[in-house]
Design a protein around this motif. Structure first.
Motif, PDB file in Angstrom:
ATOM      1  N   SER A 109      18.017  31.981 -44.005  1.00  0.00           N
ATOM      2  CA  SER A 109      16.665  31.740 -44.448  1.00  0.00           C
ATOM      3  C   SER A 109      16.846  30.162 -44.635  1.00  0.00           C
ATOM      4  O   SER A 109      15.849  29.293 -44.079  1.00  0.00           O
ATOM      5  CB  SER A 109      16.242  32.132 -45.654  1.00  0.00           C
ATOM      6  N   ASN A 110      17.621  29.498 -45.131  1.00  0.00           N
ATOM      7  CA  ASN A 110      17.702  27.974 -45.368  1.00  0.00           C
ATOM      8  C   ASN A 110      17.902  27.278 -44.041  1.00  0.00           C
ATOM      9  O   ASN A 110      17.411  26.275 -43.561  1.00  0.00           O
ATOM     10  CB  ASN A 110      18.866  27.705 -46.303  1.00  0.00           C
ATOM     11  N   PHE A 111      18.637  27.841 -43.150  1.00  0.00           N
ATOM     12  CA  PHE A 111      18.909  27.337 -41.902  1.00  0.00           C
ATOM     13  C   PHE A 111      17.517  27.118 -41.039  1.00  0.00           C
ATOM     14  O   PHE A 111      17.270  26.281 -40.326  1.00  0.00           O
ATOM     15  CB  PHE A 111      19.862  28.092 -40.917  1.00  0.00           C
ATOM     16  N   LYS A 112      16.622  28.326 -41.206  1.00  0.00           N
ATOM     17  CA  LYS A 112      15.398  28.395 -40.493  1.00  0.00           C
ATOM     18  C   LYS A 112      14.228  27.497 -41.182  1.00  0.00           C
ATOM     19  O   LYS A 112      13.755  26.646 -40.186  1.00  0.00           O
ATOM     20  CB  LYS A 112      14.870  29.847 -40.532  1.00  0.00           C
ATOM     21  N   ILE A 135      13.789  22.983 -38.879  1.00  0.00           N
ATOM     22  CA  ILE A 135      12.817  22.592 -38.591  1.00  0.00           C
ATOM     23  C   ILE A 135      12.956  20.816 -38.211  1.00  0.00           C
ATOM     24  O   ILE A 135      12.220  20.258 -37.328  1.00  0.00           O
ATOM     25  CB  ILE A 135      11.272  22.730 -39.015  1.00  0.00           C
ATOM     26  N   SER A 136      13.553  20.286 -39.022  1.00  0.00           N
ATOM     27  CA  SER A 136      13.419  18.817 -39.055  1.00  0.00           C
ATOM     28  C   SER A 136      14.779  18.337 -38.337  1.00  0.00           C
ATOM     29  O   SER A 136      14.859  17.301 -37.544  1.00  0.00           O
ATOM     30  CB  SER A 136      13.702  17.976 -40.467  1.00  0.00           C
ATOM     31  N   SER A 137      16.002  19.215 -38.254  1.00  0.00           N
ATOM     32  CA  SER A 137      17.280  19.087 -37.599  1.00  0.00           C
ATOM     33  C   SER A 137      17.802  20.260 -37.133  1.00  0.00           C
ATOM     34  O   SER A 137      18.547  20.660 -38.252  1.00  0.00           O
ATOM     35  CB  SER A 137      17.767  17.929 -38.045  1.00  0.00           C
ATOM     36  N   TRP A 138      17.906  21.082 -36.083  1.00  0.00           N
ATOM     37  CA  TRP A 138      18.500  22.269 -35.785  1.00  0.00           C
ATOM     38  C   TRP A 138      19.975  22.082 -36.013  1.00  0.00           C
ATOM     39  O   TRP A 138      20.600  22.930 -36.807  1.00  0.00           O
ATOM     40  CB  TRP A 138      17.991  22.761 -34.517  1.00  0.00           C
TER      41      TRP A 138
END
Length: 167
Positions: free
Chosen positions: A141-144, A148-151
C-alpha cells in the motif's frame, strides 16, 4: 479423513522471510457440531477449498522432488507457483517511470509476493520480471501511495528489501 498437521509451510518458509509469522492449520477439522449442521452447499464449498489445498500441497511436494533439495528453489519456480496459484492479486502500472513497467502483488496462503517488471531501456514496454517474497500488505500500500511521485524510489523504499531466498 481429516488431516490436521500437514501444510505447505516448509515450502513457504524456505524462501519467505519470517514465514513462521504466517503459521496456522490449513486442514483443521471443524467441530463435530459444525460438521453436523452444514448443508450440501457448505460441504461443496469445503470440498472445493480442501481440493485446492491438496493441489497446493501436491505442487509443493513435486517441486521439492524435482529440485533434489527441498530447501532450494529457483526464482523461476517461485514465480510460476505464485502467478498460477494466487488467492488474490493487485497491480499497478508505473506510468512515467524510467525503472519499472508495472508491479503485481499476489497473496498465496496469506503470504504476499510482488513481481516487479524492470525496464532494460527507455523503450522497454514489457520489462523483465523479478519476484520479491513475504511483502506485507502495508508495504504494498505504501509503495502504491508514494509511487505516484517516484515509482523507483518507492520500490526501493518499500519492496526491494523483500528479496526471495532463491537462485
Amino acid at each position: 479423513m481429516w488431516i490436521s498437521t500437514v501444510h505447505p509451510r516448509p515450502f513457504l518458509s524456505s524462501f519467505v522471510p519470517n514465514a513462521a509469522n504466517h503459521s496456522g492449520e490449513m486442514f483443521a477439522a471443524p467441530h463435530p457440531a459444525v460438521r453436523a449442521s452444514v448443508g450440501p452447499v457448505a460441504v461443496g464449498k469445503f470440498k472445493a477449498s480442501y481440493m485446492k489445498q491438496l493441489q497446493l500441497l501436491l505442487i509443493v511436494l513435486l517441486m521439492g522432488c524435482a529440485s533434489g533439495n527441498a530447501q532450494e528453489y529457483s526464482c523461476q519456480e517461485i514465480f510460476e507457483f505464485v502467478t498460477e496459484n494466487y488467492d488474490s492479486r493487485d497491480n499497478v502500472s508505473c506510468i512515467g517511470s524510467s525503472m519499472l513497467v508495472k508491479a503485481n502483488y499476489y497473496k498465496v496462503d496469506g503470504v504476499g509476493f510482488v513481481v516487479g517488471y524492470f525496464k532494460s531501456n527507455d523503450y522497454d514496454f514489457t520489462g523483465e520480471p523479478y519476484i520479491f517474497c513475504g511483502v506485507s500488505s502495508t508495504a504494498w500500500s505504501n509503495f502504491k501511495i508514494y509511487g505516484i511521485s517516484s515509482w523507483g524510489k518507492a520500490f526501493h523504499t518499500y519492496i526491494f528489501d523483500w528479496k526471495c531466498d532463491c537462485y
